[in-house]
Design a protein around this motif. Structure first.
Motif, short mmCIF file in Angstrom:
data_model
loop_
_atom_site.label_atom_id
_atom_site.label_comp_id
_atom_site.label_asym_id
_atom_site.label_seq_id
_atom_site.Cartn_x
_atom_site.Cartn_y
_atom_site.Cartn_z
N UNK A 47 0.83 -1.21 0.00
CA UNK A 47 0.00 0.00 0.00
C UNK A 47 0.87 1.26 0.00
N UNK A 48 0.56 2.21 -0.88
CA UNK A 48 1.34 3.45 -0.95
C UNK A 48 1.31 4.22 0.36
N UNK A 49 0.21 4.13 1.08
CA UNK A 49 0.12 4.84 2.34
C UNK A 49 1.20 4.40 3.32
N UNK A 50 1.69 3.16 3.19
CA UNK A 50 2.74 2.67 4.09
C UNK A 50 4.11 3.28 3.76
N UNK A 51 4.22 3.96 2.61
CA UNK A 51 5.49 4.56 2.20
C UNK A 51 5.57 6.06 2.49
N UNK A 52 4.54 6.65 3.03
CA UNK A 52 4.47 8.10 3.20
C UNK A 52 5.32 8.63 4.36
N UNK A 53 5.80 7.75 5.23
CA UNK A 53 6.56 8.20 6.40
C UNK A 53 8.05 7.93 6.29
#
Length: 129
Positions: A93-99
């Motif tokens: 999931x791209x959201x897991x790469x935002x941090x």
């Protein structure tokens, strides 16, 4: 720092292990296919290996990516005379790469099945604003 808009994703594909030997003669010739939205890239093919090492960086353009998108990663066996065979797949999931940078050993599965098909060592870094 959390990013809200992804400009690009740097995918470092290190290696895989325990891949299925899908060739009738010889060993598999694996490569990694990475797709996100309308953008896709491939690594080089590693000849004759069920535990290949790529140590390759692939850049995926973030243009047009929206929240909830996934980075689709598939390992294929390159075949010269027939269609390439799918060896395993994982979705990030791209959201897991935002941090920040994410690195791991990802279990490969057959699409829509939970069978273990090997493992991919990779790292991902999304950059943006």
């Amino acid at each position: 720092m959390t990013i809200s808009h992804i400009d690009k994703i740097e995918c470092t594909i290190y290696s895989a292990k325990h891949l299925k030997d899908d060739d009738f003669v010889g060993k598999s010739d694996p490569y990694v296919y990475i797709k996100c939205g309308m953008h896709s890239k491939k690594t080089k093919v590693v000849s004759g290996s069920t535990s290949p090492t790529w140590d390759e960086v692939v850049i995926i353009d973030g243009e047009g990516l929206i929240g909830g998108s996934t980075l689709e990663i598939a390992v294929y066996d390159h075949d010269t005379l027939t269609f390439d065979d799918a060896l395993g797949h994982v979705s990030i999931p791209l959201d897991s790469l935002r941090n920040g940078r994410v690195e791991g050993h990802y279990k490969l599965q057959q699409k829509h099945k939970s069978d273990y098909k090997g493992e991919l060592h990779a790292a991902f870094l999304a950059t943006g604003h």
